[in-house]
Design a protein around this motif. Structure first.
Motif, PDB file in Angstrom:
ATOM      1  N   VAL A  64       4.601  -1.531  -2.901  1.00 54.81           N
ATOM      2  CA  VAL A  64       3.472  -1.432  -4.391  1.00 54.81           C
ATOM      3  C   VAL A  64       2.832  -2.310  -4.539  1.00 54.81           C
ATOM      4  CG1 VAL A  64       4.610  -0.964  -6.737  1.00 54.81           C
ATOM      5  CG2 VAL A  64       5.399   0.888  -4.750  1.00 54.81           C
ATOM      6  N   SER A  65       3.510  -3.393  -4.301  1.00 55.86           N
ATOM      7  CA  SER A  65       2.651  -4.413  -4.816  1.00 55.86           C
ATOM      8  C   SER A  65       1.350  -4.664  -4.459  1.00 55.86           C
ATOM      9  CB  SER A  65       3.592  -5.962  -5.350  1.00 55.86           C
ATOM     10  OG  SER A  65       4.336  -6.448  -3.564  1.00 55.86           O
ATOM     11  N   PHE A  66       1.542  -5.027  -3.282  1.00 58.84           N
ATOM     12  CA  PHE A  66       0.753  -5.075  -2.262  1.00 58.84           C
ATOM     13  C   PHE A  66      -0.887  -3.519  -2.795  1.00 58.84           C
ATOM     14  CE2 PHE A  66      -2.402  -3.759   1.269  1.00 58.84           C
ATOM     15  CZ  PHE A  66      -2.791  -4.719   1.677  1.00 58.84           C
ATOM     16  N   VAL A  67      -0.393  -2.298  -3.366  1.00 59.67           N
ATOM     17  CA  VAL A  67      -0.743  -1.847  -3.265  1.00 59.67           C
ATOM     18  C   VAL A  67      -1.748  -1.705  -4.869  1.00 59.67           C
ATOM     19  CG1 VAL A  67      -1.121   1.219  -4.143  1.00 59.67           C
ATOM     20  CG2 VAL A  67      -0.247   0.234  -2.108  1.00 59.67           C
ATOM     21  N   LEU A  68      -0.531  -1.966  -5.822  1.00 62.35           N
ATOM     22  CA  LEU A  68      -0.950  -2.291  -7.396  1.00 62.35           C
ATOM     23  C   LEU A  68      -2.108  -3.687  -7.343  1.00 62.35           C
ATOM     24  CD1 LEU A  68       1.934  -1.727  -8.738  1.00 62.35           C
ATOM     25  CD2 LEU A  68       0.571  -0.654  -9.148  1.00 62.35           C
ATOM     26  N   SER A  69      -2.125  -4.538  -6.693  1.00 60.88           N
ATOM     27  CA  SER A  69      -2.653  -6.165  -6.813  1.00 60.88           C
ATOM     28  C   SER A  69      -4.143  -5.261  -6.120  1.00 60.88           C
ATOM     29  CB  SER A  69      -1.930  -6.616  -5.473  1.00 60.88           C
ATOM     30  OG  SER A  69      -2.140  -6.437  -4.475  1.00 60.88           O
ATOM     31  N   LYS A  70      -4.295  -4.730  -4.770  1.00 58.83           N
ATOM     32  CA  LYS A  70      -5.060  -4.503  -4.497  1.00 58.83           C
ATOM     33  C   LYS A  70      -6.556  -2.907  -5.825  1.00 58.83           C
ATOM     34  CE  LYS A  70      -5.583  -5.846  -0.253  1.00 58.83           C
ATOM     35  NZ  LYS A  70      -6.636  -7.370  -0.452  1.00 58.83           N
ATOM     36  N   MET A  71      -5.817  -2.430  -6.219  1.00 54.55           N
ATOM     37  CA  MET A  71      -6.327  -1.117  -7.264  1.00 54.55           C
ATOM     38  C   MET A  71      -6.776  -2.727  -8.557  1.00 54.55           C
ATOM     39  SD  MET A  71      -3.531   1.525  -7.441  1.00 54.55           S
ATOM     40  CE  MET A  71      -4.632   1.861  -8.926  1.00 54.55           C
ATOM     41  N   ASN A  72      -6.526  -3.261  -8.417  1.00 54.50           N
ATOM     42  CA  ASN A  72      -6.896  -4.615  -9.465  1.00 54.50           C
ATOM     43  C   ASN A  72      -8.241  -4.788  -9.435  1.00 54.50           C
ATOM     44  OD1 ASN A  72      -5.118  -3.448 -11.790  1.00 54.50           O
ATOM     45  ND2 ASN A  72      -3.434  -5.613 -11.060  1.00 54.50           N
TER      46      ASN A  72
END
Length: 72
Positions: A64-72
């Motif tokens: 989840v933290s990887f996906v959220l960091s890629k979205m920003n």
């Protein structure tokens, strides 16, 4: 039900501490990570104690933290 939320929060808190993402997550996210991680960990590793739940929660928090960091 309340016991599941408490245990889920503790498992999510441990997973957040292991991945160093716990401070950025709120307590609701810790509970969700713990509950979903418990399900994932026990599905992958079986039911031989709390370790699969913690491993599963670490996986969930990391993804989840990887996906959220890629979205920003």
């Amino acid at each position: 039900m309340i016991w599941s939320l408490i245990v889920g929060a503790l498992i999510g808190l441990i997973a957040g501490a292991i991945t160093n993402k716990g401070s950025s997550m709120g307590w609701i996210a810790n509970i969700l990570a713990g509950l979903v991680g418990s399900f994932v960990g026990q599905a992958l590793l079986g039911t031989w104690g709390p370790s699969p739940s913690i491993v599963g929660a670490v996986i969930v928090v990391a993804v989840v933290s990887f996906v959220l960091s890629k979205m920003n």
